[in-house]
Design a protein around this motif. Structure first.
Motif, PDB file in Angstrom:
ATOM      1  N   UNK A 290       0.845  -1.189   0.000  1.00 45.27           N
ATOM      2  CA  UNK A 290       0.000   0.000   0.000  1.00 45.27           C
ATOM      3  C   UNK A 290       0.880   1.239   0.000  1.00 45.27           C
ATOM      4  N   UNK A 291       0.391   2.355  -0.568  1.00 44.70           N
ATOM      5  CA  UNK A 291       1.128   3.609  -0.359  1.00 44.70           C
ATOM      6  C   UNK A 291       1.104   3.936   1.130  1.00 44.70           C
ATOM      7  N   UNK A 292       2.128   4.593   1.640  1.00 47.66           N
ATOM      8  CA  UNK A 292       2.238   4.790   3.088  1.00 47.66           C
ATOM      9  C   UNK A 292       1.275   5.814   3.666  1.00 47.66           C
ATOM     10  N   UNK A 293       0.488   6.461   2.833  1.00 45.32           N
ATOM     11  CA  UNK A 293      -0.370   7.550   3.292  1.00 45.32           C
ATOM     12  C   UNK A 293      -1.303   7.134   4.420  1.00 45.32           C
ATOM     13  N   UNK A 294      -1.822   5.931   4.387  1.00 44.79           N
ATOM     14  CA  UNK A 294      -2.768   5.495   5.410  1.00 44.79           C
ATOM     15  C   UNK A 294      -2.166   4.720   6.550  1.00 44.79           C
ATOM     16  N   UNK A 295      -0.818   4.595   6.585  1.00 46.88           N
ATOM     17  CA  UNK A 295      -0.118   3.863   7.653  1.00 46.88           C
ATOM     18  C   UNK A 295      -0.611   2.424   7.754  1.00 46.88           C
ATOM     19  N   UNK A 296      -0.750   1.739   6.617  1.00 51.04           N
ATOM     20  CA  UNK A 296      -1.330   0.403   6.612  1.00 51.04           C
ATOM     21  C   UNK A 296      -0.363  -0.724   6.267  1.00 51.04           C
ATOM     22  N   UNK A 297       0.865  -0.426   5.864  1.00 52.60           N
ATOM     23  CA  UNK A 297       1.769  -1.485   5.411  1.00 52.60           C
ATOM     24  C   UNK A 297       2.023  -2.540   6.465  1.00 52.60           C
ATOM     25  N   UNK A 341      -8.563   2.408   1.610  1.00 56.41           N
ATOM     26  CA  UNK A 341      -8.310   3.552   2.490  1.00 56.41           C
ATOM     27  C   UNK A 341      -6.997   4.242   2.123  1.00 56.41           C
ATOM     28  N   UNK A 342      -5.952   3.465   1.864  1.00 59.82           N
ATOM     29  CA  UNK A 342      -4.659   4.050   1.508  1.00 59.82           C
ATOM     30  C   UNK A 342      -4.735   4.783   0.173  1.00 59.82           C
ATOM     31  N   UNK A 343      -5.417   4.190  -0.794  1.00 65.07           N
ATOM     32  CA  UNK A 343      -5.595   4.812  -2.114  1.00 65.07           C
ATOM     33  C   UNK A 343      -6.383   6.108  -2.005  1.00 65.07           C
TER      34      UNK A 343
END
Length: 389
Positions: A290-297, A341-343
């Motif tokens: 995931x892109x890190x924007x949502x703090x989901x990795x 959510x991250x997207x």
């Protein structure tokens, strides 16, 4: 050599799975292609969802996290000079924990050593065999000698470039991917955070994020071109650009200092289906990014561990195969929600090269809706603290 579960990958997801299994009396061997020092030298995100905090406690490695981590009750969303807060406590009754992934991994390594768990470092040539049979095994080279590890199950926690996903035939797996036309330039500095909560900021110059590791260690990011390299950015240039992208009052309060780490990460959304093939199971970046924007990795990797751990525990407790049979289905159902959510959070605050005037107005309307609508804030908070397993 034989074990019950072979775990490929000695990062946080592989170690957490190993520790949870150990607490249930299930033996696991961890294979890691790098050294322990190398793994602990990787700088990664440090926002832990409610579920991951619970797994750390269940694994018996939560003491230092509880003592040194920072609980965050909410976050700040900024767009230009306007900003508003979203309270996690108010909307969900929960919070998140800020605790560096490096420290979490260190805790897991130390616990594994105390418990006598077997971890093999510097392995090469890992190859998965007979994954679709009841007798899978893994071969690898360590210290110049080839070894064979027989096992009941294989957990592929070896990341995007690891062997585990590649071992599932292309005729079986399907991959979904979105590559974003920008990256994040990140700087780690021994400076106090600019704010008590994280600041997610959109601006006409691009995205910025103000976060922290502890009271005197801060992590800042700015959206950058994929053609940039860290060497293109002096510390002074980074700080000046960051100030331009966050609200003025935070820019004036920002304490700057020399960077102790500087890197650029490309952004990507990626999912492979299925996440299991016979007795091989994929966890974390081996299956999705995931892109890190949502703090989901890290948190999405932890949810994979939750489903796999409980499935294996049920199998070894009473022979119940339901958990391992439905692992991919259960894990993917939550993964896709985290991907969404991250997207969506990435789209909310970043500038795209081909963004039209209409696109920009829609982005501004999305931010305005989030600011004014309690239901939207509740949904944001629910996703941020972590959807239930």
């Amino acid at each position: 050599m034989r074990t019950q579960v072979c775990i490929i990958g000695g990062g946080p997801s592989g170690l957490l799975l190993a520790q949870l299994l150990h607490r249930k009396g299930i033996e696991a061997v961890v294979l890691e292609r790098k050294t322990r020092d190398y793994v602990l030298g990787r700088i990664r995100a440090g926002i832990l969802e409610v579920g991951l905090v619970g797994l750390m406690r269940e694994a018996g490695v939560g003491a230092r996290m509880e003592a040194e981590g920072f609980r965050h009750d909410g976050t700040v969303i900024a767009y230009g000079d306007e900003e508003f807060g979203i309270s996690f406590k108010q909307h969900t009754g929960s919070d998140v924990m800020v605790y560096g992934q490096t420290e979490l991994t260190r805790d897991l390594y130390e616990a594994r050593e105390v418990d006598g768990g077997r971890t093999v470092f510097n392995v090469e040539g890992v190859c998965i065999h007979e994954a679709r049979t009841d007798a899978p095994y893994v071969t690898y080279v360590a210290d110049g000698t080839e070894h064979r590890l027989d096992c009941d199950f294989i957990a592929g926690c070896d990341g995007f470039h690891g062997v585990s996903r590649q071992s599932i035939p292309l005729s079986v797996r399907r991959e979904y991917e979105k590559v974003y036309p920008f990256g994040w330039l990140g700087v780690l500095s021994e400076t106090p955070p600019v704010h008590d909560e994280l600041i997610y900021s959109g601006s006409e110059r691009g995205f910025a994020l103000c976060s922290m590791r502890n009271a005197n260690l801060s992590r800042y990011y700015i959206q950058c071109s994929l053609s940039d390299s860290p060497e293109d950015w002096t510390d002074a240039a980074f700080w000046e650009e960051l100030k331009r992208r966050i609200p003025e009052r935070h820019a004036e309060a920002l304490i700057t200092g020399p960077s102790i780490e500087k890197s650029i990460a490309p952004l990507r959304s990626f999912v492979t289906e299925p996440m299991q093939w016979g007795r091989l199971f994929l966890c974390g970046d081996a299956a999705h990014i995931v892109p890190p924007t949502g703090a989901k990795g890290l948190n999405t990797a932890a949810s994979d561990v939750h489903y796999l751990y409980h499935g294996l525990a049920r199998f070894y407790d009473d022979g119940d195969r339901e958990g391992i049979k439905t692992y991919s289905q259960n894990a993917l159902a939550r993964v896709w929600k985290a991907e969404r959510f991250s997207w969506s959070t990435t789209n909310l605050l970043h500038r795209y090269p081909d963004q039209s005037a209409f696109d920009l107005k829609m982005q501004q309307a999305d931010v305005a809706f989030l600011r004014s609508n309690e239901a939207a804030q509740k949904a944001f908070a629910q996703n941020y603290v972590g959807l239930p397993y």
